[in-house]
Design a protein around this motif. Structure first.
Motif, PDB file in Angstrom:
ATOM      1  N   GLN A   1       3.898   3.452  -1.149  1.00 53.19           N
ATOM      2  CA  GLN A   1       4.874   1.891  -1.046  1.00 53.19           C
ATOM      3  C   GLN A   1       5.920   2.291  -2.119  1.00 53.19           C
ATOM      4  O   GLN A   1       6.074   3.060  -2.052  1.00 53.19           O
ATOM      5  CB  GLN A   1       3.742   1.209  -1.701  1.00 53.19           C
ATOM      6  CG  GLN A   1       2.187   0.954  -0.695  1.00 53.19           C
ATOM      7  CD  GLN A   1       2.029   0.406  -0.122  1.00 53.19           C
ATOM      8  OE1 GLN A   1       2.481  -0.686   0.039  1.00 53.19           O
ATOM      9  NE2 GLN A   1       1.204   1.324   1.030  1.00 53.19           N
ATOM     10  N   GLU A   2       6.822   1.650  -1.404  1.00 55.92           N
ATOM     11  CA  GLU A   2       8.313   1.480  -2.436  1.00 55.92           C
ATOM     12  C   GLU A   2       7.957   1.579  -3.161  1.00 55.92           C
ATOM     13  O   GLU A   2       9.244   2.334  -4.503  1.00 55.92           O
ATOM     14  CB  GLU A   2       9.476   1.246  -1.766  1.00 55.92           C
ATOM     15  CG  GLU A   2      11.107   1.460  -1.446  1.00 55.92           C
ATOM     16  CD  GLU A   2      11.626   1.077  -0.494  1.00 55.92           C
ATOM     17  OE1 GLU A   2      11.417  -0.176   0.228  1.00 55.92           O
ATOM     18  OE2 GLU A   2      12.469   1.099  -0.662  1.00 55.92           O
ATOM     19  N   LYS A   3       7.661   0.621  -3.626  1.00 58.21           N
ATOM     20  CA  LYS A   3       7.420   0.442  -5.425  1.00 58.21           C
ATOM     21  C   LYS A   3       6.145   0.632  -5.813  1.00 58.21           C
ATOM     22  O   LYS A   3       4.871   0.661  -5.075  1.00 58.21           O
ATOM     23  CB  LYS A   3       7.476  -1.504  -5.560  1.00 58.21           C
ATOM     24  CG  LYS A   3       8.944  -2.182  -5.284  1.00 58.21           C
ATOM     25  CD  LYS A   3       9.717  -1.597  -6.518  1.00 58.21           C
ATOM     26  CE  LYS A   3      11.248  -2.088  -6.364  1.00 58.21           C
ATOM     27  NZ  LYS A   3      11.402  -1.105  -6.312  1.00 58.21           N
ATOM     28  N   VAL A   4       5.918   1.418  -7.346  1.00 60.42           N
ATOM     29  CA  VAL A   4       4.914   1.753  -8.062  1.00 60.42           C
ATOM     30  C   VAL A   4       4.679   0.701  -9.089  1.00 60.42           C
ATOM     31  O   VAL A   4       5.719   0.212  -9.726  1.00 60.42           O
ATOM     32  CB  VAL A   4       4.471   3.252  -8.461  1.00 60.42           C
ATOM     33  CG1 VAL A   4       4.397   3.749  -6.628  1.00 60.42           C
ATOM     34  CG2 VAL A   4       5.841   3.414  -9.251  1.00 60.42           C
ATOM     35  N   PHE A   5       3.641   0.597  -9.512  1.00 62.26           N
ATOM     36  CA  PHE A   5       3.545  -0.025 -10.305  1.00 62.26           C
ATOM     37  C   PHE A   5       2.718   0.995 -12.027  1.00 62.26           C
ATOM     38  O   PHE A   5       2.277   0.423 -13.304  1.00 62.26           O
ATOM     39  CB  PHE A   5       1.971  -0.961 -10.670  1.00 62.26           C
ATOM     40  CG  PHE A   5       3.006  -2.218  -9.569  1.00 62.26           C
ATOM     41  CD1 PHE A   5       3.219  -2.520  -8.555  1.00 62.26           C
ATOM     42  CD2 PHE A   5       3.487  -3.756 -10.244  1.00 62.26           C
ATOM     43  CE1 PHE A   5       4.213  -2.842  -7.924  1.00 62.26           C
ATOM     44  CE2 PHE A   5       3.828  -4.954  -9.371  1.00 62.26           C
ATOM     45  CZ  PHE A   5       4.309  -4.364  -8.033  1.00 62.26           C
TER      46      PHE A   5
ATOM     47  N   ALA B   1      -5.899   6.527  -0.720  1.00 58.47           N
ATOM     48  CA  ALA B   1      -6.134   5.975  -2.014  1.00 58.47           C
ATOM     49  C   ALA B   1      -5.580   6.110  -3.132  1.00 58.47           C
ATOM     50  O   ALA B   1      -5.353   4.981  -3.877  1.00 58.47           O
ATOM     51  CB  ALA B   1      -7.398   6.366  -2.143  1.00 58.47           C
ATOM     52  N   VAL B   2      -4.835   7.538  -3.539  1.00 53.68           N
ATOM     53  CA  VAL B   2      -3.722   7.655  -4.106  1.00 53.68           C
ATOM     54  C   VAL B   2      -2.978   6.787  -4.771  1.00 53.68           C
ATOM     55  O   VAL B   2      -1.927   6.235  -5.473  1.00 53.68           O
ATOM     56  CB  VAL B   2      -3.516   9.007  -4.661  1.00 53.68           C
ATOM     57  CG1 VAL B   2      -1.845   9.162  -5.514  1.00 53.68           C
ATOM     58  CG2 VAL B   2      -4.935  10.169  -4.809  1.00 53.68           C
ATOM     59  N   HIS B   3      -1.892   6.328  -3.088  1.00 58.25           N
ATOM     60  CA  HIS B   3      -0.624   5.645  -2.826  1.00 58.25           C
ATOM     61  C   HIS B   3      -1.284   3.873  -3.318  1.00 58.25           C
ATOM     62  O   HIS B   3      -0.235   3.289  -3.245  1.00 58.25           O
ATOM     63  CB  HIS B   3      -1.068   5.786  -1.326  1.00 58.25           C
ATOM     64  CG  HIS B   3      -0.341   7.273  -1.028  1.00 58.25           C
ATOM     65  ND1 HIS B   3       0.697   7.990  -1.205  1.00 58.25           N
ATOM     66  CD2 HIS B   3      -0.428   8.292   0.031  1.00 58.25           C
ATOM     67  CE1 HIS B   3       1.440   9.087  -1.230  1.00 58.25           C
ATOM     68  NE2 HIS B   3       0.142   9.298  -0.278  1.00 58.25           N
ATOM     69  N   GLY B   4      -2.910   3.998  -2.401  1.00 57.62           N
ATOM     70  CA  GLY B   4      -2.568   2.358  -3.114  1.00 57.62           C
ATOM     71  C   GLY B   4      -2.255   1.631  -4.588  1.00 57.62           C
ATOM     72  O   GLY B   4      -2.238   0.911  -4.703  1.00 57.62           O
ATOM     73  N   ALA B   5      -3.808   2.853  -5.529  1.00 61.32           N
ATOM     74  CA  ALA B   5      -3.461   2.237  -6.433  1.00 61.32           C
ATOM     75  C   ALA B   5      -2.262   2.647  -7.307  1.00 61.32           C
ATOM     76  O   ALA B   5      -1.730   1.790  -7.906  1.00 61.32           O
ATOM     77  CB  ALA B   5      -4.382   3.632  -7.291  1.00 61.32           C
TER      78      ALA B   5
ATOM     79  N   SER C   1       7.959  -3.091 -12.182  1.00 62.96           N
ATOM     80  CA  SER C   1       7.407  -2.131 -11.172  1.00 62.96           C
ATOM     81  C   SER C   1       8.038  -1.367 -11.129  1.00 62.96           C
ATOM     82  O   SER C   1       8.961  -1.186 -11.657  1.00 62.96           O
ATOM     83  CB  SER C   1       7.793  -2.866  -9.689  1.00 62.96           C
ATOM     84  OG  SER C   1       8.434  -3.083  -9.739  1.00 62.96           O
ATOM     85  N   TYR C   2       8.837  -0.080 -10.671  1.00 63.54           N
ATOM     86  CA  TYR C   2       9.142   1.320 -10.381  1.00 63.54           C
ATOM     87  C   TYR C   2       9.680   1.805  -9.176  1.00 63.54           C
ATOM     88  O   TYR C   2       8.583   1.499  -8.371  1.00 63.54           O
ATOM     89  CB  TYR C   2       8.308   1.741 -11.549  1.00 63.54           C
ATOM     90  CG  TYR C   2       7.595   1.429 -13.064  1.00 63.54           C
ATOM     91  CD1 TYR C   2       8.619   1.646 -14.070  1.00 63.54           C
ATOM     92  CD2 TYR C   2       6.588   1.439 -12.147  1.00 63.54           C
ATOM     93  CE1 TYR C   2       8.434   0.895 -14.876  1.00 63.54           C
ATOM     94  CE2 TYR C   2       5.780   1.087 -13.593  1.00 63.54           C
ATOM     95  CZ  TYR C   2       7.082   0.968 -15.417  1.00 63.54           C
ATOM     96  OH  TYR C   2       6.143   0.116 -16.725  1.00 63.54           O
ATOM     97  N   THR C   3      10.188   2.379  -9.404  1.00 61.47           N
ATOM     98  CA  THR C   3      11.287   2.710  -7.817  1.00 61.47           C
ATOM     99  C   THR C   3       9.471   4.679  -7.172  1.00 61.47           C
ATOM    100  O   THR C   3       8.976   4.582  -8.053  1.00 61.47           O
ATOM    101  CB  THR C   3      12.006   3.420  -7.958  1.00 61.47           C
ATOM    102  OG1 THR C   3      13.055   2.806  -8.373  1.00 61.47           O
ATOM    103  CG2 THR C   3      12.381   4.207  -6.482  1.00 61.47           C
ATOM    104  N   ASN C   4       9.347   4.252  -6.359  1.00 67.27           N
ATOM    105  CA  ASN C   4       8.174   5.149  -5.816  1.00 67.27           C
ATOM    106  C   ASN C   4       8.741   6.900  -6.473  1.00 67.27           C
ATOM    107  O   ASN C   4      10.059   7.228  -5.490  1.00 67.27           O
ATOM    108  CB  ASN C   4       7.606   5.404  -4.514  1.00 67.27           C
ATOM    109  CG  ASN C   4       6.367   5.924  -4.981  1.00 67.27           C
ATOM    110  OD1 ASN C   4       6.245   6.805  -4.842  1.00 67.27           O
ATOM    111  ND2 ASN C   4       5.357   5.554  -4.025  1.00 67.27           N
ATOM    112  N   PRO C   5       8.180   7.336  -7.063  1.00 62.60           N
ATOM    113  CA  PRO C   5       8.803   8.922  -7.436  1.00 62.60           C
ATOM    114  C   PRO C   5       8.386  10.036  -6.404  1.00 62.60           C
ATOM    115  O   PRO C   5       9.337  11.232  -6.398  1.00 62.60           O
ATOM    116  CB  PRO C   5       8.007   9.597  -9.037  1.00 62.60           C
ATOM    117  CG  PRO C   5       6.993   8.978  -8.780  1.00 62.60           C
ATOM    118  CD  PRO C   5       7.226   7.138  -7.782  1.00 62.60           C
ATOM    119  N   LEU C   6       7.468   9.424  -4.920  1.00 60.29           N
ATOM    120  CA  LEU C   6       7.695  10.385  -4.610  1.00 60.29           C
ATOM    121  C   LEU C   6       8.678  10.994  -3.512  1.00 60.29           C
ATOM    122  O   LEU C   6       8.238  12.387  -3.526  1.00 60.29           O
ATOM    123  CB  LEU C   6       7.083   9.885  -3.330  1.00 60.29           C
ATOM    124  CG  LEU C   6       5.721  10.259  -2.192  1.00 60.29           C
ATOM    125  CD1 LEU C   6       5.287  11.016  -3.079  1.00 60.29           C
ATOM    126  CD2 LEU C   6       5.099   9.154  -1.174  1.00 60.29           C
TER     127      LEU C   6
END
Ligand code: ATP
Ligand code: F6P
Ligand code: MG
Length: 540
Positions: free
Chosen positions: A143-147, A459-463, A96-101
């Motif tokens: 979400q805080e973490k992205v995959f 949907a984008v955040h979820g995926a 997992s990675y830190t969300n770049p948002l």
């Protein structure tokens, strides 16, 4: 009385108390946690618990026999999370990675960028003091973490089923959301519905290419019915190295999305499958309302107003407007409630009859006597059994297996004309308007555009966060991630024993077409259920 109920966000679950769902129960069953475990320990492991474990969890928060300090009884309380699958369910070692948002222009100064993984959206918000806390869905959002890293994402978008205002806005906002929030450049458009995966070339969807598509009706990607071949579709996803699939469509499409997710899981592919519910009929379960519905209801006003003008401009004018609604009469009901000139609304869920006391002919005649005109709004699925009987038609189906409807508008027009001309010897002026496709082949209005943007971005955040096998949508006004199966197991229909239909009856003052010989509720419930089941059996 103060009720000492644990807040879901304060619940902490010690790891040793987790029993993997596959070891303790069959999928879809409940898993109960003991009171002792909940009360005694406090280790924050909520997120891995949610992600790795069950789709359906029942947390028994406190026992009925517990007492608080003041001696009050605690109530027996259930907090159920129906969570969506996550890629780590079948790929446990995914990094997992830190969300770049946070680094994106849009979110740079947002205070609370991420949705708490403990935030849940309640399915029912009308509750009684002692009722269980019931089913909850994961709150949608960043979400805080992205995959996924932005560079590795290759997303695709497909649109299936009938048209609906706003599809292009959803497409646009998925492309723009991926690019502007996550730096993703590689988005493919699958053309012509599910079969496009294996029978057509793809389009490159850049933010420039989709910039103004929301101003047009229809779907930029084209759509189709039928042609869902799960294996071929997933082969194609694999061959093209697609790892995020955004699927926009109705109940049939969402069933197809569930099948794709299952196949992806079986093959253990790192592919997130996200469904965005679309249907002009507003018949998708769980969510508050489907996008484009408001636009369609608004557009229907033009046809209804035209029919009204025509009908009231002549002696004994009868205006009839046929609107969409295969099994559910939401468009007709809301279009009627939103107007004030409609005298009678007929929908598939509410049986009606023509002849005799309390029948439609009697009511039409009464209205003609009172007002010199009458206005009827009709959902296309209403009275199908009558039309079938009189035409002795055999049942045709479309490519997806949906039953093709007979034209109840023409049938009713003809019957009313015949009745008044022949039996009642009255001259009537019939004006029949069928705006069927006109209410859905238009761009979405401003509020639907906003709604589409939320759906697409959720949907984008979820995926990006690795959720899969989910549909996104508002539940009691809060956007949530909902397991796809949850929205396909039933369809929404107008509850004619509910208060909304009663509001319509109270507004139009039309007959309810219910005989007095049986109790209203029993008869209506049974007829509606039989009729809908019958329609569904016929269309499978
Ligand atoms: N049970 C199913 N399993 C897999 N795919 C399905 C299933 N039902 C329908 N589909 C596929 O989903 C696509 C769309 O289905 P359908 O034509 O019924 O429209 P829909 O998504 O229900 O939209 P709407 O009813 O709003 O027009 C079609 O390509 C169809 O083959
Ligand atoms: O687009 P088609 O295939 O003519 O199907 C029309 C049907 O699609 C819907 O718009 C959505 O299911 C129905 O209201 C209507 O009966
Ligand atoms: Mg459908």
């Amino acid at each position: 009385m103060e009720l000492a109920l644990p807040n879901p966000s304060s619940l902490r679950f010690p790891q040793n108390d987790f029993i993997p769902l596959h070891k303790c129960s069959t999928p879809g069953s409940f898993h109960t946690f003991s009171n002792k475990n909940l009360a005694s320990k406090s280790i924050s492991l909520w997120r891995p618990f949610i992600w790795r474990q069950p789709r359906l969890v029942r947390l028994k928060a406190q026992s009925a026999t517990d007492s608080n300090a003041s001696g009050d009884k605690h109530r027996d309380d259930d907090f159920i999370v129906e969570d969506v699958p996550h890629l780590t369910d079948f790929l446990p070692d995914l990094p997992s990675y830190t969300n770049p948002l946070k680094r994106s222009q849009a979110y740079a100064i947002v205070k609370k960028t991420f949705v708490s993984p403990e935030d849940m959206v309640a399915k029912e918000i009308i509750v009684q003091k002692d009722s269980p806390r019931g089913v909850h869905f994961r709150r949608a959002g960043p979400q805080e973490k992205v995959f996924f890293t932005p560079e590795e994402v290759r997303a695709c978008i497909v649109t299936c089923g009938g048209l609906c205002p706003g599809i292009n806005t959803v497409i646009r906002e998925i492309v723009c959301g991926l690019k502007n929030m996550y730096g993703v450049d590689d988005v493919l458009g699958i053309q012509g519905g599910y079969s496009g995966f294996y029978s057509k070339n793809t389009l490159n969807l850049t933010t420039k290419a989709v910039n103004d598509i929301h101003k047009r009706g229809g779907t930029f990607l084209q759509t189709s019915r039928g042609g869902h071949d799960t294996k071929k579709i997933v082969d194609n996803i694999q061959d093209r190295r697609i790892n995020q699939v955004y699927i926009i469509g109705g109940d049939g499409t969402q069933k197809g999305a569930a099948a794709i997710y299952k196949e992806v899981e079986k093959r253990r592919l790192k592919v997130a499958v996200a469904g965005i519910p679309k249907t002009i009929d507003n018949d998708i379960a769980v969510i508050d309302k489907s996008f484009g519905f408001d636009t369609a209801v608004e557009e229907a006003q033009r046809a209804i107003n035209a029919a009204h003008v025509e009908a009231e401009s002549m002696e004994n004018g009868v205006g009839i407007v046929k609107l969409m609604g295969r099994y559910s009469g939401f468009i007709a009901m809301l279009a009627t409630l939103g107007n004030r000139d409609v005298d009678c609304c007929l929908i598939p869920e509410s049986p009606f009859y023509l002849e005799g006391p309390g029948g439609l002919y009697e009511y039409v005649e009464q209205k003609l006597k009172e007002n010199r005109h009458v206005l009827i709004v009709l959902a296309e699925g209403a009275g199908q059994e009558y039309v079938a009987q009189s035409m002795q038609a055999f049942q045709e189906k479309d490519a997806s297996g949906n039953r093709l409807l007979l034209d109840v508008g023409l049938w009713l027009t003809q019957h009313i004309k015949d009745h008044f001309t022949n039996a009642r010897k009255m001259t009537i002026n019939m004006k029949y308007i069928d705006p069927t496709y006109m209410i859905r082949a238009i761009p979405s209005n401003a509020s639907d555009n906003i709604y589409c943007t939320l759906l697409a971005q959720s949907a984008v955040h979820g995926a990006m966060a690795g959720f899969t096998g989910f549909t996104v949508g508002p539940v009691n006004s809060r956007h949530a991630y909902i397991p796809i199966n949850r929205v396909t197991e039933t369809t929404n229909t107008v509850d004619i024993t509910g208060r909304m239909w009663a509001r319509l009856l109270a507004s139009t003052n039309q007959p309810s077409f219910v005989h007095h010989c049986q109790t209203v509720r029993e008869r209506v419930d049974k007829q509606t259920i039989d009729r809908i089941n019958n329609m569904k059996i016929n269309s499978t």
